[in-house]
Enzyme design. Structure first.
Site, mmCIF file in Angstrom:
data_model
loop_
_atom_site.group_PDB
_atom_site.id
_atom_site.type_symbol
_atom_site.label_atom_id
_atom_site.label_comp_id
_atom_site.label_asym_id
_atom_site.label_seq_id
_atom_site.Cartn_x
_atom_site.Cartn_y
_atom_site.Cartn_z
ATOM 1 N N ALA A 1 0.868 -1.175 0.000
ATOM 2 C CA ALA A 1 0.000 0.000 0.000
ATOM 3 C C ALA A 1 0.907 1.229 0.000
ATOM 4 O O ALA A 1 2.063 1.163 0.424
ATOM 5 C CB ALA A 1 -0.889 -0.017 1.230
ATOM 6 N N GLY B 1 0.530 -5.025 0.860
ATOM 7 C CA GLY B 1 -0.696 -5.054 0.061
ATOM 8 C C GLY B 1 -0.472 -5.664 -1.320
ATOM 9 O O GLY B 1 -1.410 -6.195 -1.929
ATOM 10 N N GLU C 1 -0.771 -9.286 -0.794
ATOM 11 C CA GLU C 1 -2.187 -9.554 -0.517
ATOM 12 C C GLU C 1 -3.020 -9.480 -1.792
ATOM 13 O O GLU C 1 -3.949 -10.272 -1.982
ATOM 14 C CB GLU C 1 -2.693 -8.546 0.524
ATOM 15 C CG GLU C 1 -2.002 -8.735 1.860
ATOM 16 C CD GLU C 1 -2.318 -7.624 2.843
ATOM 17 O OE1 GLU C 1 -1.852 -6.481 2.634
ATOM 18 O OE2 GLU C 1 -3.035 -7.886 3.817
ATOM 19 N N GLU D 1 4.759 -5.212 6.906
ATOM 20 C CA GLU D 1 4.043 -4.129 7.604
ATOM 21 C C GLU D 1 4.526 -3.939 9.035
ATOM 22 O O GLU D 1 4.459 -2.842 9.581
ATOM 23 C CB GLU D 1 2.530 -4.415 7.616
ATOM 24 C CG GLU D 1 1.849 -4.327 6.258
ATOM 25 C CD GLU D 1 1.785 -5.652 5.513
ATOM 26 O OE1 GLU D 1 2.586 -6.561 5.793
ATOM 27 O OE2 GLU D 1 0.910 -5.760 4.631
HETATM 28 N N1 CO8 Z 1 4.585 3.183 -0.789
HETATM 29 C C1 CO8 Z 1 4.982 4.348 -1.350
HETATM 30 N N2 CO8 Z 1 6.121 4.479 -2.076
HETATM 31 C C2 CO8 Z 1 6.889 3.392 -2.216
HETATM 32 C C3 CO8 Z 1 6.541 2.154 -1.657
HETATM 33 C C4 CO8 Z 1 5.329 2.064 -0.918
HETATM 34 N N3 CO8 Z 1 4.884 0.917 -0.378
HETATM 35 N N4 CO8 Z 1 7.516 1.247 -1.965
HETATM 36 C C5 CO8 Z 1 8.422 1.904 -2.699
HETATM 37 N N5 CO8 Z 1 8.047 3.203 -2.854
HETATM 38 C C6 CO8 Z 1 8.770 4.275 -3.571
HETATM 39 C C7 CO8 Z 1 9.978 4.725 -2.782
HETATM 40 O O1 CO8 Z 1 9.590 5.668 -1.796
HETATM 41 C C8 CO8 Z 1 10.828 5.315 -3.880
HETATM 42 O O2 CO8 Z 1 10.323 6.594 -4.193
HETATM 43 P P1 CO8 Z 1 11.337 7.871 -4.216
HETATM 44 O O3 CO8 Z 1 12.310 7.555 -5.324
HETATM 45 O O4 CO8 Z 1 10.423 9.019 -4.523
HETATM 46 O O5 CO8 Z 1 11.989 7.918 -2.900
HETATM 47 C C9 CO8 Z 1 10.547 4.418 -5.071
HETATM 48 O O6 CO8 Z 1 9.307 3.736 -4.776
HETATM 49 C C10 CO8 Z 1 11.605 3.353 -5.287
HETATM 50 O O7 CO8 Z 1 11.761 2.654 -4.070
HETATM 51 P P2 CO8 Z 1 13.205 2.422 -3.389
HETATM 52 O O8 CO8 Z 1 14.137 3.538 -3.726
HETATM 53 O O9 CO8 Z 1 12.958 2.138 -1.936
HETATM 54 O O10 CO8 Z 1 13.650 1.105 -4.160
HETATM 55 P P3 CO8 Z 1 14.661 -0.034 -3.646
HETATM 56 O O11 CO8 Z 1 14.942 -0.899 -4.827
HETATM 57 O O12 CO8 Z 1 15.806 0.557 -2.899
HETATM 58 O O13 CO8 Z 1 13.802 -0.878 -2.561
HETATM 59 C C11 CO8 Z 1 11.828 -2.012 -1.742
HETATM 60 C C12 CO8 Z 1 12.668 -1.601 -2.976
HETATM 61 C C13 CO8 Z 1 12.588 -3.034 -0.898
HETATM 62 C C14 CO8 Z 1 10.536 -2.646 -2.274
HETATM 63 C C15 CO8 Z 1 11.526 -0.755 -0.889
HETATM 64 O O14 CO8 Z 1 10.994 0.252 -1.730
HETATM 65 C C16 CO8 Z 1 10.535 -0.976 0.216
HETATM 66 O O15 CO8 Z 1 10.880 -1.540 1.243
HETATM 67 N N6 CO8 Z 1 9.265 -0.526 0.022
HETATM 68 C C17 CO8 Z 1 8.240 -0.613 1.030
HETATM 69 C C18 CO8 Z 1 7.737 -2.019 1.214
HETATM 70 C C19 CO8 Z 1 6.681 -2.068 2.299
HETATM 71 O O16 CO8 Z 1 6.926 -1.767 3.458
HETATM 72 N N7 CO8 Z 1 5.448 -2.479 1.932
HETATM 73 C C20 CO8 Z 1 4.341 -2.557 2.838
HETATM 74 C C21 CO8 Z 1 3.549 -1.277 2.816
HETATM 75 S S1 CO8 Z 1 2.235 -1.238 4.030
HETATM 76 C C22 CO8 Z 1 1.043 -2.196 3.323
HETATM 77 O O17 CO8 Z 1 1.162 -2.690 2.261
HETATM 78 C C23 CO8 Z 1 -0.189 -2.353 4.125
HETATM 79 C C24 CO8 Z 1 -1.258 -3.048 3.319
HETATM 80 C C25 CO8 Z 1 -2.558 -3.032 4.024
HETATM 81 C C26 CO8 Z 1 -3.312 -1.766 3.786
HETATM 82 C C27 CO8 Z 1 -4.638 -2.015 4.353
HETATM 83 C C28 CO8 Z 1 -5.507 -0.868 4.433
HETATM 84 C C29 CO8 Z 1 -6.735 -1.302 5.175
#
Ligand code: CO8
Length: 258
Positions: A65, A109, A112, A132
């Site tokens: 998400a 997400g 999921e 998460e």
């Molecule tokens: N949300 C927003 N932006 C994101 C997300 C995300 N989940 N993941 C990556 N991005 C963005 C980064 O911020 C970055 O943007 P910017 O260049 O502007 O800084 C761009 O994508 C590229 O990402 P990275 O530079 O981090 O790329 P890497 O190759 O270094 O890393 C990863 C890749 C490992 C995937 C890393 O981006 C990461 O850890 N992302 C987050 C993963 C995460 O924590 N996911 C869980 C999110 S919470 C969730 O999903 C809850 C779901 C339930 C919701 C329910 C509602 C009821």
């Protein structure tokens, strides 16, 4: 319909939907999930679509998400909006089969969403996770329930509590995905599977999808009764007559979805 966060291509009775927010690794925000719900509803209505493939980019199916969109919200905000609840319900209400073709990250997400599809094919570079816990929250669109049903309590609990990722080989070993293919072959393999499904009688396809999904939603006894009634009901279709006649006459069946 034109979408901003995804693309849809329809060819040979298969809709290929690609999530397209490369700047955020296809993170799921309200707009993307709303458009995905619209695209799936449209595919369900379209007679030129008999199966759907949902994919992302080579680097990410979806990295979760959208954390930027969620970060400032309060309990009252997410409770009142029932954040993403209605959107995910629309996705799982799709009656035609949806194959998730996962390359790269399927996290939070994103994992999921893949699990809410009917089956997952993945590339050898795929990484699944429910990280998460690292953000001070837990999965919110089915991850604690679906992952546990797919891979069992021990592995699901470990993934939810530690946030570690599972690679493609482990995902196949533990039953999360149906098959792993080389990254370059992911879309051709997913489309080939979708075309195979598209050739079948669509009433039986929808009945099979409904019956298998019952295994996740009800008791064994109720699920078996549901399957038995669906099996019996298919004898009211022309496709059952055609399918069995074709076998006996040693020819290919010509299903008409009736
Ligand atoms: N949300 C927003 N932006 C994101 C997300 C995300 N989940 N993941 C990556 N991005 C963005 C980064 O911020 C970055 O943007 P910017 O260049 O502007 O800084 C761009 O994508 C590229 O990402 P990275 O530079 O981090 O790329 P890497 O190759 O270094 O890393 C990863 C890749 C490992 C995937 C890393 O981006 C990461 O850890 N992302 C987050 C993963 C995460 O924590 N996911 C869980 C999110 S919470 C969730 O999903 C809850 C779901 C339930 C919701 C329910 C509602 C009821």
């Amino acid at each position: 319909m034109a979408y901003q966060t995804l693309t849809v291509e329809i060819d040979d009775y298969v809709a290929l939907i690609r999530l397209n927010r490369p700047e955020a690794l296809n993170a799921l925000n309200a707009q993307l999930l709303g458009e995905l719900g619209d695209a799936l509803a449209e595919a369900d209505r379209n007679e030129k679509v008999r199966c759907i493939v949902l994919t992302g980019s080579e680097k990410a199916f979806a990295a979760g998400a959208d954390i930027k969109e969620m970060a400032g919200k309060s309990f009252v905000d997410v409770y009142t909006d029932d954040l993403f609840g209605a959107e995910i319900d629309r996705i799982t209400a799709t009656r035609k089969p949806i194959i998730a073709a996962v390359s790269g990250y399927a996290l939070g997400g994103g994992c999921e969403l893949a699990m809410a599809c009917d089956f997952i094919l993945c590339a050898d570079n795929a990484k699944f996770g429910q990280p998460e816990i690292n953000l001070g929250v837990i999965a919110g669109i089915g991850g604690t329930q679906r992952l546990t049903r797919f891979v069992g309590k021990s592995k699901a609990m470990e993934m939810h509590l530690t946030g570690r990722f599972m690679d493609a080989a482990e995902a196949e070993r533990s039953g999360l995905v149906s098959r792993v293919v080389p990254a370059a072959k992911l879309i051709p393999e997913a489309l080939a599977a979708a075309r195979k499904i598209a050739e079948k009688g669509q009433i039986a396809v929808m009945a099979a999808k409904e019956a298998v999904n019952r295994a996740y939603e009800t008791t064994l006894r109720e699920g078996i009764l549901f399957e038995r009634r669906s099996f019996q009901a298919l004898f009211a279709t022309e496709d059952q007559k055609e399918g069995m006649a074709a076998f006996l006459e040693k020819r290919e069946p010509q299903f008409r979805d009736r």
